[in-house]
Design a protein around this motif. Structure first.
Motif, PDB file in Angstrom:
ATOM      1  N   ALA A 194       5.956  -2.505   6.573  1.00 44.18           N
ATOM      2  CA  ALA A 194       4.883  -2.069   7.230  1.00 44.18           C
ATOM      3  C   ALA A 194       3.650  -1.775   6.518  1.00 44.18           C
ATOM      4  N   ARG A 195       3.675  -1.671   5.290  1.00 45.61           N
ATOM      5  CA  ARG A 195       2.858  -1.166   4.392  1.00 45.61           C
ATOM      6  C   ARG A 195       2.160  -2.479   3.530  1.00 45.61           C
ATOM      7  N   GLN A 196       2.592  -3.640   3.851  1.00 49.42           N
ATOM      8  CA  GLN A 196       2.444  -4.831   2.852  1.00 49.42           C
ATOM      9  C   GLN A 196       1.070  -5.389   3.441  1.00 49.42           C
ATOM     10  N   VAL A 197       0.039  -5.889   2.596  1.00 48.46           N
ATOM     11  CA  VAL A 197      -1.040  -6.270   2.827  1.00 48.46           C
ATOM     12  C   VAL A 197      -1.083  -7.909   2.161  1.00 48.46           C
ATOM     13  N   ALA A 206       0.702  -1.174  -0.039  1.00 53.34           N
ATOM     14  CA  ALA A 206       0.064   0.029  -0.062  1.00 53.34           C
ATOM     15  C   ALA A 206       0.886   1.221  -0.179  1.00 53.34           C
ATOM     16  N   SER A 207       0.237   2.304  -0.258  1.00 52.25           N
ATOM     17  CA  SER A 207       0.989   3.732  -0.245  1.00 52.25           C
ATOM     18  C   SER A 207       1.365   4.207   1.188  1.00 52.25           C
ATOM     19  N   ARG A 208       0.314   3.675   1.932  1.00 55.20           N
ATOM     20  CA  ARG A 208       0.875   4.104   3.605  1.00 55.20           C
ATOM     21  C   ARG A 208       0.204   3.059   4.254  1.00 55.20           C
ATOM     22  N   VAL A 209       0.504   3.306   5.678  1.00 54.43           N
ATOM     23  CA  VAL A 209       0.032   2.317   6.504  1.00 54.43           C
ATOM     24  C   VAL A 209      -1.303   2.596   6.803  1.00 54.43           C
ATOM     25  N   GLY A 210      -2.070   1.501   7.121  1.00 54.40           N
ATOM     26  CA  GLY A 210      -3.632   1.501   7.653  1.00 54.40           C
ATOM     27  C   GLY A 210      -4.424   0.896   6.645  1.00 54.40           C
TER      28      GLY A 210
END
Length: 86
Positions: free
Chosen positions: A53-56, A12-16
């Protein structure tokens, strides 16, 4: 036997990121090809984090009946796509 699990991991481009899904694209799919789009909802998290941290990751189950006649499965993200042939 009994089907297959389609699993995709993206960044993803950012966390969350949350509610990550593989959305079937019926318009581009054919009788021998399945195409999925990797989508996620995004909260306002920081962008200055590492890639892990941004991996989904998301997965979906396909039965043998769903896969009958399918030769190629493609998962598309925002910037690229990955295909597997069977």
């Amino acid at each position: 036997p009994g089907g297959a699990i389609i699993r995709a991991t993206g960044q993803a481009s950012r966390v969350g990121s949350f509610d990550v899904r593989l959305i079937p694209d019926a318009a581009d799919s054919t009788d021998t090809t399945l195409i999925y789009d990797l989508r996620a909802l995004q909260s306002a998290g920081p962008r200055s984090t590492g890639p892990r941290a941004r991996q989904v990751t998301v997965a979906t189950w396909m039965t043998d009946q769903d896969l009958a006649g399918i030769r190629t499965i493609t998962v598309r993200g925002a910037n690229n796509a990955r295909s597997v042939r069977r």
